[in-house]
Design a protein around this motif. Structure first.
Motif, mmCIF file in Angstrom:
data_model
loop_
_atom_site.group_PDB
_atom_site.id
_atom_site.type_symbol
_atom_site.label_atom_id
_atom_site.label_comp_id
_atom_site.label_asym_id
_atom_site.label_seq_id
_atom_site.Cartn_x
_atom_site.Cartn_y
_atom_site.Cartn_z
ATOM 1 N N LEU A 27 0.829 -1.205 0.000
ATOM 2 C CA LEU A 27 0.000 0.000 0.000
ATOM 3 C C LEU A 27 0.866 1.259 0.000
ATOM 4 N N LYS A 28 1.965 1.252 0.724
ATOM 5 C CA LYS A 28 2.864 2.407 0.758
ATOM 6 C C LYS A 28 3.502 2.616 -0.609
ATOM 7 N N LYS A 29 3.930 1.509 -1.218
ATOM 8 C CA LYS A 29 4.521 1.593 -2.558
ATOM 9 C C LYS A 29 3.502 2.150 -3.551
ATOM 10 N N GLN A 30 2.275 1.637 -3.460
ATOM 11 C CA GLN A 30 1.198 2.103 -4.351
ATOM 12 C C GLN A 30 0.921 3.587 -4.099
ATOM 13 N N GLU A 31 0.893 3.991 -2.823
ATOM 14 C CA GLU A 31 0.653 5.394 -2.475
ATOM 15 C C GLU A 31 1.771 6.277 -3.022
ATOM 16 N N GLU A 32 3.023 5.815 -2.908
ATOM 17 C CA GLU A 32 4.146 6.587 -3.433
ATOM 18 C C GLU A 32 4.048 6.731 -4.950
ATOM 19 N N GLU A 33 3.660 5.635 -5.616
ATOM 20 C CA GLU A 33 3.492 5.687 -7.076
ATOM 21 C C GLU A 33 2.387 6.680 -7.460
#
Length: 119
Positions: free
Chosen positions: A88-94
């Motif tokens: 989720l953090k990776k997706q949010e950063e993207e």
């Protein structure tokens, strides 16, 4: 009479002594029987206590096994949640990067439009 036969008094004394010894023997015998009974009751009591402790030990071991299984399941669940949080953090950063790129593109487009209008 100087015979070897005991006199009436001697016979009476021997008889009294035998009665006394028989009474003492009976008393000792009764005490031994009472002690034996007490010992047997104590053994039965200890056997019941041992049995109860064995049941408690088995129940405790069962609870310990269940607790260990729950702990292992919880650890796996926490690891899954950590992985999900990373994703989720990776997706949010993207998404933030995309939003920043879009914002930058819009700003650049606006600047270009303003510059063209100023000319």
């Amino acid at each position: 009479d100087t015979s070897d036969e005991p006199t009436k008094n001697e016979e009476e004394g021997i008889l009294q002594e035998l009665i006394s010894l028989a009474t003492q023997f009976e008393s000792v015998s009764n005490t031994l029987q009472a002690n034996k009974n007490l010992y047997n009751e104590t053994v039965v009591s200890y056997e019941k206590q041992i049995d109860n402790l064995q049941h408690e030990l088995n129940a405790t071991q069962s609870l310990l096994t269940q607790s260990q299984q729950l702990l292992e399941e919880s650890i796996v669940h926490v690891q899954e949640l950590e992985e999900e949080a990373k994703e989720l953090k990776k997706q949010e950063e993207e998404e933030m990067d995309e939003a920043q790129t879009t914002t930058n593109n819009i700003m650049e487009s606006l600047r270009t439009d303003i510059m063209l209008k100023e000319e």
